[in-house]
Motif scaffolding. Structure first.
Motif, mmCIF file in Angstrom:
data_model
loop_
_atom_site.group_PDB
_atom_site.id
_atom_site.type_symbol
_atom_site.label_atom_id
_atom_site.label_comp_id
_atom_site.label_asym_id
_atom_site.label_seq_id
_atom_site.Cartn_x
_atom_site.Cartn_y
_atom_site.Cartn_z
ATOM 1 N N MET A 159 0.844 -1.182 0.000
ATOM 2 C CA MET A 159 0.000 0.000 0.000
ATOM 3 C C MET A 159 0.892 1.249 0.000
ATOM 4 O O MET A 159 1.846 1.345 0.760
ATOM 5 N N LYS A 160 0.534 2.203 -0.837
ATOM 6 C CA LYS A 160 1.271 3.458 -0.915
ATOM 7 C C LYS A 160 1.099 4.239 0.388
ATOM 8 O O LYS A 160 0.007 4.320 0.936
ATOM 9 N N ARG A 161 2.186 4.814 0.886
ATOM 10 C CA ARG A 161 2.137 5.544 2.157
ATOM 11 C C ARG A 161 2.572 6.998 2.043
ATOM 12 O O ARG A 161 2.488 7.742 3.013
ATOM 13 N N THR A 162 3.064 7.398 0.871
ATOM 14 C CA THR A 162 3.518 8.766 0.665
ATOM 15 C C THR A 162 2.971 9.284 -0.661
ATOM 16 O O THR A 162 2.969 8.561 -1.654
ATOM 17 N N TRP A 163 2.523 10.531 -0.658
ATOM 18 C CA TRP A 163 1.994 11.175 -1.858
ATOM 19 C C TRP A 163 2.705 12.496 -2.064
ATOM 20 O O TRP A 163 3.257 13.077 -1.136
ATOM 21 N N GLN A 164 2.663 12.969 -3.306
ATOM 22 C CA GLN A 164 3.329 14.223 -3.642
ATOM 23 C C GLN A 164 2.512 14.955 -4.701
ATOM 24 O O GLN A 164 1.866 14.331 -5.541
ATOM 25 N N GLY A 183 2.959 12.035 4.179
ATOM 26 C CA GLY A 183 2.657 10.661 4.562
ATOM 27 C C GLY A 183 1.719 10.695 5.741
ATOM 28 O O GLY A 183 2.133 11.049 6.844
ATOM 29 N N PRO A 184 0.444 10.384 5.509
ATOM 30 C CA PRO A 184 -0.517 10.399 6.613
ATOM 31 C C PRO A 184 -0.191 9.348 7.677
ATOM 32 O O PRO A 184 0.454 8.343 7.384
ATOM 33 N N ARG A 185 -0.649 9.590 8.879
ATOM 34 C CA ARG A 185 -0.534 8.589 9.945
ATOM 35 C C ARG A 185 -1.308 7.348 9.515
ATOM 36 O O ARG A 185 -2.198 7.407 8.670
ATOM 37 N N ILE A 186 -1.004 6.241 10.110
ATOM 38 C CA ILE A 186 -1.522 4.939 9.682
ATOM 39 C C ILE A 186 -3.042 4.921 9.509
ATOM 40 O O ILE A 186 -3.547 4.370 8.539
ATOM 41 N N GLY A 187 -3.777 5.554 10.386
ATOM 42 C CA GLY A 187 -5.238 5.550 10.282
ATOM 43 C C GLY A 187 -5.774 6.329 9.095
ATOM 44 O O GLY A 187 -6.913 6.149 8.688
#
Length: 156
Positions: A1-6, A124-128
């Motif tokens: 799962m992707k965890r960082t966006w730009q 990068g949002p927190r896990i939730g």
């Protein structure tokens, strides 16, 4: 799962780059760009600070993000990682909602008294919140388009 966006946002502003830089590094200028959707407080004891005057790599404390300028909903542990005064800053921070927040802003003179302002945001949002990443990317990109419109309007 992707965890960082730009995403990136770039605009041409009808003003000299020195004037644009002087605006974008102040709490007043930053908050004007964000209004009416939100504002950001200045940590206690840092009221007279600008991005130009921050110590590189040293967090200045909690900068509270307030919805509509009133309701606190998140905070930014603001830290400037790199600074090229008059031209570029690179912020690396964490928030309640973000395990990673990187904001790089570049201010470049172009023909005549015009300036290109470019932002690159990596988050990068927190896990939730990871599953909401694509939606957050669209919302944040729209917010930065709003910020650029507000900055351009200031110099009209």
């Amino acid at each position: 799962m992707k965890r960082t966006w730009q995403f990136r946002q770039s605009s041409e502003i009808a003003a000299d780059s020195t004037a644009v830089w002087a605006r974008v590094v102040t709490p007043e200028g930053i908050n004007d760009e964000m209004r009416p959707w939100m504002t950001m407080s200045v940590p206690g004891g840092a009221e007279d600070v600008t991005i130009d005057s921050l110590e590189i790599g040293r967090p200045i404390g909690r900068a509270w993000l307030r919805l509509f300028g009133v309701v606190p909903y998140d905070f930014d542990h603001l830290s400037i990682a790199e600074l090229d005064p008059g031209r570029r800053f690179h912020e690396e921070s964490t928030m309640i909602s973000m395990r990673r927040w990187t904001h790089e802003r570049t201010v470049e003179p172009i023909a005549g008294d015009r300036t290109r302002v470019s932002d690159v945001i990596t988050f990068g949002p927190r896990i939730g919140l990871v599953v909401a990443g694509p939606l957050l990317q669209r919302v944040l990109a729209a917010f930065f388009r709003h910020r650029h419109r507000r900055l351009a309007a200031h110099f009209r």
